[in-house]
Design a protein around this motif. Sequence first.
Motif, mmCIF file in Angstrom:
data_model
loop_
_atom_site.group_PDB
_atom_site.id
_atom_site.type_symbol
_atom_site.label_atom_id
_atom_site.label_comp_id
_atom_site.label_asym_id
_atom_site.label_seq_id
_atom_site.Cartn_x
_atom_site.Cartn_y
_atom_site.Cartn_z
ATOM 1 N N GLY A 1 11.611 -25.581 47.362
ATOM 2 C CA GLY A 1 11.466 -27.025 47.233
ATOM 3 C C GLY A 1 10.233 -27.540 47.957
ATOM 4 N N GLY A 2 9.973 -27.037 49.155
ATOM 5 C CA GLY A 2 8.791 -27.467 49.885
ATOM 6 C C GLY A 2 7.499 -27.076 49.194
ATOM 7 N N ILE A 3 7.451 -25.869 48.628
ATOM 8 C CA ILE A 3 6.242 -25.421 47.939
ATOM 9 C C ILE A 3 6.051 -26.189 46.634
ATOM 10 C CG2 ILE A 3 5.165 -23.449 46.788
ATOM 11 C CD1 ILE A 3 6.413 -21.660 48.893
ATOM 12 N N ILE A 4 7.129 -26.426 45.897
ATOM 13 C CA ILE A 4 7.018 -27.222 44.666
ATOM 14 C C ILE A 4 6.489 -28.616 44.984
ATOM 15 C CG2 ILE A 4 8.368 -28.334 42.843
ATOM 16 C CD1 ILE A 4 10.170 -25.844 42.845
ATOM 17 N N PHE A 5 6.996 -29.223 46.049
ATOM 18 C CA PHE A 5 6.497 -30.532 46.472
ATOM 19 C C PHE A 5 5.005 -30.459 46.801
ATOM 20 C CE2 PHE A 5 5.446 -33.442 49.933
ATOM 21 C CZ PHE A 5 5.825 -34.657 49.393
ATOM 22 N N ALA A 6 4.583 -29.392 47.474
ATOM 23 C CA ALA A 6 3.179 -29.252 47.853
ATOM 24 C C ALA A 6 2.266 -29.129 46.640
ATOM 25 C CB ALA A 6 3.006 -28.034 48.757
ATOM 26 N N LEU A 7 2.759 -28.527 45.551
ATOM 27 C CA LEU A 7 1.928 -28.281 44.371
ATOM 28 C C LEU A 7 1.782 -29.496 43.465
ATOM 29 C CD1 LEU A 7 3.175 -24.711 43.352
ATOM 30 C CD2 LEU A 7 1.066 -25.305 44.558
ATOM 31 N N LEU A 8 2.576 -30.523 43.660
ATOM 32 C CA LEU A 8 2.522 -31.682 42.774
ATOM 33 C C LEU A 8 1.171 -32.387 42.908
ATOM 34 C CD1 LEU A 8 6.081 -33.221 43.304
ATOM 35 C CD2 LEU A 8 5.306 -31.688 41.491
ATOM 36 N N PRO A 9 0.524 -32.728 41.798
ATOM 37 C CA PRO A 9 -0.749 -33.461 41.898
ATOM 38 C C PRO A 9 -0.629 -34.788 42.632
ATOM 39 C CG PRO A 9 -0.463 -32.548 39.686
ATOM 40 C CD PRO A 9 0.827 -32.327 40.424
ATOM 41 N N ALA A 10 0.499 -35.470 42.458
ATOM 42 C CA ALA A 10 0.676 -36.747 43.158
ATOM 43 C C ALA A 10 0.737 -36.556 44.662
ATOM 44 C CB ALA A 10 1.949 -37.432 42.660
ATOM 45 N N ILE B 1 1.896 -23.458 39.171
ATOM 46 C CA ILE B 1 0.506 -23.641 39.593
ATOM 47 C C ILE B 1 -0.395 -23.885 38.383
ATOM 48 C CG2 ILE B 1 -1.490 -22.456 40.600
ATOM 49 C CD1 ILE B 1 0.452 -21.098 42.535
ATOM 50 N N MET B 2 -0.218 -23.084 37.343
ATOM 51 C CA MET B 2 -1.029 -23.268 36.138
ATOM 52 C C MET B 2 -0.737 -24.604 35.472
ATOM 53 S SD MET B 2 -2.959 -20.691 36.072
ATOM 54 C CE MET B 2 -3.678 -20.990 34.458
ATOM 55 N N LEU B 3 0.512 -25.036 35.547
ATOM 56 C CA LEU B 3 0.903 -26.291 34.921
ATOM 57 C C LEU B 3 0.325 -27.490 35.663
ATOM 58 C CD1 LEU B 3 2.706 -27.068 32.477
ATOM 59 C CD2 LEU B 3 4.554 -27.450 34.108
ATOM 60 N N THR B 4 0.267 -27.400 36.989
ATOM 61 C CA THR B 4 -0.202 -28.534 37.790
ATOM 62 C C THR B 4 -1.704 -28.496 38.036
ATOM 63 O OG1 THR B 4 0.287 -27.309 39.835
ATOM 64 C CG2 THR B 4 2.012 -28.760 38.966
ATOM 65 N N LEU B 5 -2.377 -27.394 37.679
ATOM 66 C CA LEU B 5 -3.807 -27.265 37.958
ATOM 67 C C LEU B 5 -4.640 -28.370 37.311
ATOM 68 C CD1 LEU B 5 -6.024 -25.640 39.333
ATOM 69 C CD2 LEU B 5 -6.141 -24.190 37.295
ATOM 70 N N PRO B 6 -4.429 -28.720 36.026
ATOM 71 C CA PRO B 6 -5.227 -29.825 35.471
ATOM 72 C C PRO B 6 -5.044 -31.129 36.245
ATOM 73 C CG PRO B 6 -4.158 -28.589 33.717
ATOM 74 C CD PRO B 6 -3.576 -28.091 34.996
ATOM 75 N N GLY B 7 -3.818 -31.415 36.669
ATOM 76 C CA GLY B 7 -3.599 -32.616 37.468
ATOM 77 C C GLY B 7 -4.288 -32.549 38.812
ATOM 78 N N GLN B 8 -4.288 -31.360 39.433
ATOM 79 C CA GLN B 8 -4.989 -31.200 40.702
ATOM 80 C C GLN B 8 -6.488 -31.442 40.538
ATOM 81 O OE1 GLN B 8 -4.079 -30.613 43.806
ATOM 82 N NE2 GLN B 8 -1.902 -30.191 43.623
ATOM 83 N N LEU B 9 -7.047 -30.976 39.438
ATOM 84 C CA LEU B 9 -8.469 -31.197 39.196
ATOM 85 C C LEU B 9 -8.769 -32.666 38.930
ATOM 86 C CD1 LEU B 9 -9.270 -28.097 36.941
ATOM 87 C CD2 LEU B 9 -9.739 -28.379 39.385
ATOM 88 N N THR B 10 -7.852 -33.333 38.245
ATOM 89 C CA THR B 10 -8.066 -34.744 37.923
ATOM 90 C C THR B 10 -8.094 -35.603 39.181
ATOM 91 O OG1 THR B 10 -7.035 -34.487 35.751
ATOM 92 C CG2 THR B 10 -7.139 -36.717 36.659
ATOM 93 N N VAL B 11 -7.173 -35.353 40.103
ATOM 94 C CA VAL B 11 -7.116 -36.195 41.303
ATOM 95 C C VAL B 11 -8.288 -35.932 42.241
ATOM 96 C CG1 VAL B 11 -4.608 -36.307 41.183
ATOM 97 C CG2 VAL B 11 -5.669 -34.565 42.627
ATOM 98 N N ARG B 12 -9.072 -34.878 41.982
ATOM 99 C CA ARG B 12 -10.234 -34.588 42.825
ATOM 100 C C ARG B 12 -11.540 -35.099 42.221
ATOM 101 N NH1 ARG B 12 -8.330 -31.003 46.568
ATOM 102 N NH2 ARG B 12 -6.369 -29.999 45.988
ATOM 103 N N GLU B 13 -11.479 -35.783 41.093
ATOM 104 C CA GLU B 13 -12.701 -36.325 40.516
ATOM 105 C C GLU B 13 -13.291 -37.385 41.442
ATOM 106 O OE1 GLU B 13 -11.655 -37.748 36.695
ATOM 107 O OE2 GLU B 13 -11.459 -35.743 35.807
ATOM 108 N N ARG B 14 -14.619 -37.475 41.429
ATOM 109 C CA ARG B 14 -15.286 -38.370 42.381
ATOM 110 C C ARG B 14 -14.912 -39.816 42.178
ATOM 111 N NH1 ARG B 14 -19.591 -41.687 43.270
ATOM 112 N NH2 ARG B 14 -20.159 -41.728 41.064
#
Length: 545
Positions: free
Chosen positions: A169-178, A401-414
């Motif tokens: 649960g803690g790791i899943i929470f950490a991986l969320l883009p939000a 991780i693969m599922l949340t990767l696009p969201g992680q990239l989106t939240v890092r846009e300048r």
Amino acid sequence: MLAEQETLTPARPRPHPHHPTIVLARTRAGTIVLPWVPRREPPPADPSPAQDPAPERRSTVWARLALFAVPAVTTFALGWRGIGQRQMWNDEYATQYAATLSWGDLFHLLDHIDRVLTLYYVLMHFWVSLAGDSPTALRLPSVIAMASAAGFTALVGQRLLNGYAGLLGGIIFALLPATTRYAQEARPYAFAVAAAALSTLLLLIALDRPVWKLWLRYALCVGLTAGFHLIAVLIVAPHALLTWICYQKRDRDVRLWKSIGALALVAAIAMPLAYAGSEQSAAIHWIKADREAVIQLPRQLFGSYATAAALAVMGFLAVLVLPFVRRRRIAVALLVWAILPPVFTYVTFPVLHAFLYRYLLFTLPAWALLAAGGIYGIDRLLSRRVWAQVLIAMAVLPALIMLTLPGQLTVRERLVPNEPDFPAAAATITAGLKPGDGIAFAGAPRPPRMGMAYEMRGEPARPVDVFLTQTAAQVGSYGARECPRTASCVGDRSRIWLVSTSYSRDPWSEMPAERADTLSRLFKVAESHHFQRLHVYLLVRKAAR
């Protein structure tokens, strides 16, 4: 010896002739027997949420620390990466502005707006005085708070299910883009999430050891949750359910009454905040609860539709399998935590105007624990072996991780979507600035004065704010007061940089009619620069006829 035996014999109850007996000793005076009472095993029941399985009770302090540290470090690493690269946006500029005011000006501001954020602004005032007001410094407290929320989520999962589920649960929470997005934001939402998760953990500890000291800590933590964000006080709904479950399982002991006392203290803290917020409710009247807001909620809350769908499927799986492993009531409590707040804020929208995804971030730990609960339930049903747990984790986590990767990239846009690009505008003005230049602002939705002031704060020479008559600190707001007569304020100034957040590229749009007429009569547009949601025009005075 005989006398002693004879004195013991009458004290023993005489067995019933039809009941089996246990022979303790045979003496010359007779036989000492006890009636045998068969042991009655209690029927299987859903265990109390405050009771852990025996292995979890024997977990050491180091094991709990490791359980906290793994998701916390993961969250911190994801939040720290690129923390200062993404541009700040309007609400973060408000945080920087409030945190850099003097104490008198800060409380003058809070007397007019954002009184419910007093706790956060006070903390940030202390922090900025120590660490400065760069984007990295402003966001670092949120990264720490969100990392703590991940660790607390894991410990809550350990107490509700077991250590394996808590770690997942803690790791899943950490991986969320939000989680990453709001770990990198200088606003109070990460603090509200951390306080909600910690208060849940303190509740479970208090239910396990119902002493007043622990209940007081729990009540104060819920009060902090409300102090960081008032809507997050809805965490008491699943807390009340967990308390009732424990009360039913413990033969109706004193826990219920102590919890009522703790909730009374919570109400004493939260009610003044609610009253203060109601007096300033006009600040959130822009929030909508229409069809589009409902459709966008999953994407905004979780960071992407794919992440939202994955957590919804895993949560549904938890609801199906947890009853088979005697965790039905825990599944219900997590569902209340995850679903009640958005439903409540939607239903009460005409009164509270609080249906906004950022206000609901404190439900993310519940969604993560539900997802972990589904994996836990499958493991308990199939094998309960360590190698099976490892295999399941190795299959689920890389997929997530693969599922949340696009969201992680989106939240890092300048650039933050639909937010003005103030750094680019500040760089343009600085590059073309001449002595005596002035600056003016236009745009009804969000006047850009505050954002431009931050982005140009380090420049040795800055243009004069032409129309400023009273600063925002003097007014007690985020917006300054401007002079009503344009010609008298412009004077004989020959160049003005006009910064506009108007949706139109017409330089005279979204400003008072008198000002638009006067400026268009006295000045011409020599340069125009267009950025995301922002326009910069260099106005040069027309030649006299």
